[in-house]
Design a protein around this motif. Sequence first.
Motif, PDB file in Angstrom:
ATOM      1  N   LEU A  43      90.892  47.890  16.303  1.00  0.00           N
ATOM      2  CA  LEU A  43      91.032  47.817  17.779  1.00  0.00           C
ATOM      3  C   LEU A  43      90.958  46.036  18.079  1.00  0.00           C
ATOM      4  CD1 LEU A  43      87.641  47.986  19.672  1.00  0.00           C
ATOM      5  CD2 LEU A  43      87.799  48.448  17.234  1.00  0.00           C
ATOM      6  N   SER A  44      91.792  45.832  19.149  1.00  0.00           N
ATOM      7  CA  SER A  44      91.807  44.333  19.445  1.00  0.00           C
ATOM      8  C   SER A  44      90.708  44.005  20.334  1.00  0.00           C
ATOM      9  CB  SER A  44      93.092  44.192  20.046  1.00  0.00           C
ATOM     10  OG  SER A  44      93.341  44.930  21.405  1.00  0.00           O
ATOM     11  N   GLY A  45      89.434  44.503  20.105  1.00  0.00           N
ATOM     12  CA  GLY A  45      88.212  44.124  20.989  1.00  0.00           C
ATOM     13  C   GLY A  45      87.513  43.132  20.353  1.00  0.00           C
ATOM     14  N   ASN A  46      86.061  43.186  20.870  1.00  0.00           N
ATOM     15  CA  ASN A  46      85.137  42.146  20.203  1.00  0.00           C
ATOM     16  C   ASN A  46      83.944  42.718  19.971  1.00  0.00           C
ATOM     17  OD1 ASN A  46      83.854  42.811  22.777  1.00  0.00           O
ATOM     18  ND2 ASN A  46      85.044  41.422  23.926  1.00  0.00           N
ATOM     19  N   ARG A  47      83.706  44.011  19.718  1.00  0.00           N
ATOM     20  CA  ARG A  47      82.541  44.823  19.687  1.00  0.00           C
ATOM     21  C   ARG A  47      82.694  45.726  18.443  1.00  0.00           C
ATOM     22  NH1 ARG A  47      78.270  43.055  22.996  1.00  0.00           N
ATOM     23  NH2 ARG A  47      78.272  40.757  22.593  1.00  0.00           N
ATOM     24  N   ASN A  48      82.151  45.930  17.246  1.00  0.00           N
ATOM     25  CA  ASN A  48      82.347  46.809  16.314  1.00  0.00           C
ATOM     26  C   ASN A  48      81.277  47.334  15.749  1.00  0.00           C
ATOM     27  OD1 ASN A  48      82.003  44.699  15.122  1.00  0.00           O
ATOM     28  ND2 ASN A  48      83.469  45.003  13.371  1.00  0.00           N
ATOM     29  N   PHE A  49      80.105  47.597  16.605  1.00  0.00           N
ATOM     30  CA  PHE A  49      78.708  47.833  16.013  1.00  0.00           C
ATOM     31  C   PHE A  49      78.763  49.262  15.641  1.00  0.00           C
ATOM     32  CE2 PHE A  49      77.451  44.435  19.020  1.00  0.00           C
ATOM     33  CZ  PHE A  49      77.354  43.437  18.043  1.00  0.00           C
ATOM     34  N   GLU A  50      77.797  49.756  14.726  1.00  0.00           N
ATOM     35  CA  GLU A  50      77.538  51.019  14.183  1.00  0.00           C
ATOM     36  C   GLU A  50      77.893  52.066  15.296  1.00  0.00           C
ATOM     37  OE1 GLU A  50      75.368  51.189  10.526  1.00  0.00           O
ATOM     38  OE2 GLU A  50      73.888  50.237  12.039  1.00  0.00           O
ATOM     39  N   ALA A  51      78.342  53.193  15.398  1.00  0.00           N
ATOM     40  CA  ALA A  51      78.624  54.052  16.143  1.00  0.00           C
ATOM     41  C   ALA A  51      79.246  53.854  17.816  1.00  0.00           C
ATOM     42  CB  ALA A  51      77.365  54.929  16.500  1.00  0.00           C
ATOM     43  N   ARG A  52      79.642  52.623  17.783  1.00  0.00           N
ATOM     44  CA  ARG A  52      80.168  52.107  19.168  1.00  0.00           C
ATOM     45  C   ARG A  52      81.545  52.817  19.447  1.00  0.00           C
ATOM     46  NH1 ARG A  52      78.963  47.541  22.582  1.00  0.00           N
ATOM     47  NH2 ARG A  52      80.877  47.051  23.915  1.00  0.00           N
ATOM     48  N   ILE A  53      82.271  52.705  18.454  1.00  0.00           N
ATOM     49  CA  ILE A  53      83.744  53.307  18.755  1.00  0.00           C
ATOM     50  C   ILE A  53      83.797  54.542  18.839  1.00  0.00           C
ATOM     51  CG2 ILE A  53      86.019  52.880  17.886  1.00  0.00           C
ATOM     52  CD1 ILE A  53      84.526  50.208  18.766  1.00  0.00           C
ATOM     53  N   HIS A  54      83.033  55.108  17.746  1.00  0.00           N
ATOM     54  CA  HIS A  54      83.130  56.526  17.850  1.00  0.00           C
ATOM     55  C   HIS A  54      82.070  57.063  16.858  1.00  0.00           C
ATOM     56  CE1 HIS A  54      84.246  60.837  17.220  1.00  0.00           C
ATOM     57  NE2 HIS A  54      84.888  60.800  18.249  1.00  0.00           N
ATOM     58  N   PRO A  55      81.209  58.068  17.250  1.00  0.00           N
ATOM     59  CA  PRO A  55      80.231  58.349  16.211  1.00  0.00           C
ATOM     60  C   PRO A  55      80.454  59.030  14.820  1.00  0.00           C
ATOM     61  CG  PRO A  55      80.340  59.959  18.126  1.00  0.00           C
ATOM     62  CD  PRO A  55      81.147  58.811  18.276  1.00  0.00           C
ATOM     63  N   LYS A  56      81.762  59.349  14.678  1.00  0.00           N
ATOM     64  CA  LYS A  56      82.186  59.988  13.617  1.00  0.00           C
ATOM     65  C   LYS A  56      82.902  58.991  12.388  1.00  0.00           C
ATOM     66  CE  LYS A  56      81.220  64.276  14.564  1.00  0.00           C
ATOM     67  NZ  LYS A  56      80.055  65.154  13.764  1.00  0.00           N
ATOM     68  N   ILE A  57      83.044  57.841  13.107  1.00  0.00           N
ATOM     69  CA  ILE A  57      83.999  56.838  12.319  1.00  0.00           C
ATOM     70  C   ILE A  57      83.041  55.872  11.790  1.00  0.00           C
ATOM     71  CG2 ILE A  57      85.650  54.955  12.473  1.00  0.00           C
ATOM     72  CD1 ILE A  57      87.187  56.583  14.634  1.00  0.00           C
ATOM     73  N   GLN A  58      82.749  55.381  10.449  1.00  0.00           N
ATOM     74  CA  GLN A  58      81.893  54.691   9.994  1.00  0.00           C
ATOM     75  C   GLN A  58      82.214  53.301   9.913  1.00  0.00           C
ATOM     76  OE1 GLN A  58      78.857  55.589   8.979  1.00  0.00           O
ATOM     77  NE2 GLN A  58      78.763  57.485   8.157  1.00  0.00           N
ATOM     78  N   ALA A  59      83.400  52.846   9.859  1.00  0.00           N
ATOM     79  CA  ALA A  59      83.812  51.459   9.503  1.00  0.00           C
ATOM     80  C   ALA A  59      84.748  51.228  10.747  1.00  0.00           C
ATOM     81  CB  ALA A  59      84.537  51.156   8.284  1.00  0.00           C
ATOM     82  N   ASN A  60      84.713  49.960  11.234  1.00  0.00           N
ATOM     83  CA  ASN A  60      85.600  49.696  12.467  1.00  0.00           C
ATOM     84  C   ASN A  60      85.797  48.093  12.502  1.00  0.00           C
ATOM     85  OD1 ASN A  60      84.794  52.233  14.183  1.00  0.00           O
ATOM     86  ND2 ASN A  60      82.575  51.414  13.778  1.00  0.00           N
ATOM     87  N   TYR A  61      87.002  47.817  12.793  1.00  0.00           N
ATOM     88  CA  TYR A  61      87.616  46.430  12.551  1.00  0.00           C
ATOM     89  C   TYR A  61      88.232  46.048  13.738  1.00  0.00           C
ATOM     90  CZ  TYR A  61      86.844  47.759   7.667  1.00  0.00           C
ATOM     91  OH  TYR A  61      85.990  48.192   6.416  1.00  0.00           O
ATOM     92  N   LEU A  62      87.966  44.814  13.869  1.00  0.00           N
ATOM     93  CA  LEU A  62      88.595  43.772  15.006  1.00  0.00           C
ATOM     94  C   LEU A  62      89.933  43.277  14.602  1.00  0.00           C
ATOM     95  CD1 LEU A  62      85.254  42.540  16.446  1.00  0.00           C
ATOM     96  CD2 LEU A  62      86.259  44.528  16.778  1.00  0.00           C
ATOM     97  N   ALA A  63      90.921  43.154  15.366  1.00  0.00           N
ATOM     98  CA  ALA A  63      91.815  42.723  14.802  1.00  0.00           C
ATOM     99  C   ALA A  63      92.779  42.174  15.979  1.00  0.00           C
ATOM    100  CB  ALA A  63      92.840  43.609  13.811  1.00  0.00           C
TER     101      ALA A  63
END
Length: 920
Positions: free
Chosen positions: A553-573
């Motif tokens: 996502l083109s966001g600023n936050r990728n903390f645990e369970a923030r984007i979706h509780p089922k998705i373990q790894a989140n990347y800002l780009a």
Amino acid sequence: MATDTFSDAIREFEHDGETYKMADLTVLEEQGLCDLDKLPVSIRILLESVLRNADGDQIDADSVRAAASWEPDVPDAEVPFTVSRVVLQDLTGVPAVVDLAALRSAADRKGVDPAVVEPEVPCDLVIDHSVQVDHFGSDDAYEKNVEIEYERNEERYRAIKWAQQAFDEFNVVPPGTGIVHQVNLEHLGRVVHEREVDGDQWLVPDTLVGTDSHTPMIGGIGVVGWGVGGIEAEAALLGQPINMSLPEVVGVRLSGDLPEGATATDLVLHITEKLRQVGVVDKFVEFYGPGVSQLSVADRATISNMAPEQGSTISMFPVDEKTLEYLELTGRDEDHIELVREYLEAQGLFGEQEPEYTETVEFDLNEVEPSLAGHKKPHQRIPMGDLDEHFPTLLEEQGVIGAGGEPAISDGSGAAAADSTGSGPGLPLDEKVPVELEDGTEVEIGHGDVLVSAITSCTNTSNPSVMVGAGLLARNAAEEGLEVPDYVKTSLAPGSRVVTEYLERAELLDDLEELGYHVVGYGCTTCIGNSGPLPEPIENAIDEHDLWTTSVLSGNRNFEARIHPKIQANYLASPPLVVAYGLAGRMDIDLENEPIGTNDDGEEVYLEDIWPDTEEIRQTIHDSISPEMFAEKYASVYEGDERWEALDAPTGEVYDWDDESTYIREPPFFQDFPLEKPGVDNVEDARALLTLGDTVTTDHISPAGLFGEDLPAGQWLTERDVPVHEFNTYGSRRGNHEVMMRGTFANVRITNELLDGKEGGYTVHHPTDEETTVFDASERYREEDTPLIVMAGDELGTGSSRDWAAKGTDLLGIRATIGKSYERIYRDNLIGMGVLPLQFEDGEGWEELGLEGDEYFEISGLEDGLEPNAELDVTAETDDGETVEFSVTAQVDTPMAVEYVENGGVLHLVLRRLLTEELN
């Protein structure tokens, strides 16, 4: 206004036939109080506020001298800073409205005119945090999502409309308009205000606080503003100065130019990484040097936006010719722009500055390379070319796979090690599992696959260079016949309607839509955790095979369970890379050397083949964006659509509380309110509710996303016949303390070491050793009249500025938290609720001291009251009588902060003062 001591500093200022008053900083220099050229710009703006508001009462002559005393070796001085305005977003704005309504109700019960509770400074509330991505990938996704948004949030929105009519200077930007920080940058921000005070016209610098940690984005146009919790924002609204210690100011000297192919997002990820290494928590950051002129205002704002991720209070740029050009581009009045120039020149605040700083950091723009941040922290920068190695290494470190890519073996039985997402057999790194979607489409997914690809967040949607770049990349990809895999949930959430306008004018919106990036809403969406559900078959496959899937996502936050509780790894780009990884469908790929896909002729296509060049981006922006576009879109910014107009909102000065409501309820903070302040005492026989590790975020403490019926918050709603599909999110329920206190410390990823690292909102009730939820344990302790503490490691409360992380802590009966270090906003919010934030001595922590968390705790040294930064003694005693004694420091820095704690909170202090004045 200014006291007699500095009355000479108030002078007249002429502009275009108008006469204004201003607080002239040069007079202080003439009096020998400071050397303006040596003061950082942000300190000069603080000084102007103190000078202008000095009244001999709350702000006296000594306050002016204190602010003027700043030097690189910062003196120990307190500054009462009065802002010119306040900005709210709805997830924190609704609780603010509820609190203001509760203050009026409390005044009314005391027989005092409720209108005594009235904002003293202008306020804008932008509704942008509630829209969820339920529908995507279709032309009608936006309309469907907005319709659902109103259905879910009608009661909350009625409360906001009540506030709009009940309070003066309280403006509301309705849903579907844009993201708060982008609206602030493109429209609300003035740089300089024209204000009438007691019949006189004044010129004052634009300053603000906002109930979102990314408020510093406004520093991109040289405005001093930062994020605070709703509690502190409400106090500022009610005219309470923000009492703060003089900050250290770090100067970041920029040099060089961005290389071809590097974006503003890549730059901000580098700077975030750099400043985290330097350590700028509680500090102001100012950018200067030759590299500043190479950056557009949109690029500067992208950097300023991520001040919280950098760790700083603000990250601001000077006001220069490019700033004025940006004001013109975004439709500001020509006369006002000239007024900004003349006023700032008169104050010595216009153009390039090279003052003295506490510390100077060098940063060369030439060193920036395409990057992402992940997998769970915004400052964990990863060069794009390293992702193919990063992800397998990550899975090995997490115990998901072994060194050969096979599932990790946990018990010798051949069963894969399961993580918290499920208990089924694991999956080798290079294998996929078949999934049939609801529409019959068959897909295959595995570790590393991208399930969410979202162009979202004010950080990047405010920047035309990366938005146009994403559109051009989408065009090039579509021309090659590339497609996004069916298992990827795509979305485009522009930060304002202007973005959609210029993408349409450039004929790029159709290209984005061809790949599935249809407009889903004008709000934070995925970045705030409102990504919406994944297809049920995909969620089932994740659980069954313990898949470590990803989001980008083109966001600023990728903390645990923030984007979706089922998705373990989140990347800002950057937005172009969001599209690129959406096309690739996986994160474990080296896009510098591996093909992104194959074209219609079966030929391999590489990222460099479809990446737009810088000149094409610049020319497209030049041809597609005009001031008229901004003027038109913002002309009706406060009006809203037919849905907003049709809302039947309450009226009157006092809110009519509904005891049956599950969204808006009167909080207990000001009920049975005593006129005498309660003070603060020693804490005796306390128990630890949780023992936590490092980097426990406000997302962990007060989650914003979805929750289920098996949790206390869900159980409370179920008991009131609310069906699960109408639970909405924690964020949307922030006007209901019953839900929010049950959701405190309830994140599915929070790890309480009292339970040997078990994830979720669970704890142990002492002395019975029974495992239960955090909320249920707190209720048992309350019945037993047992005070509570929480112990943690470094960076307690980092992340979004959620007042409910502090309110919930207070309502659970937690008297004090003890951590190794704190994020500033969370610490201040705790103080604002009367909770003591205590800090271990250097080198110590609960683990280092050998504490288990099952001890009885006594905090002493408060019998004679609390002093700023008081050193207190803590004794931890086991059932066997063994004791551990250690010292802590109260992170309560100023006399005013002490007052807040002794009054039970800042709003308690404000209400107590208002009632006392009226009743006497």
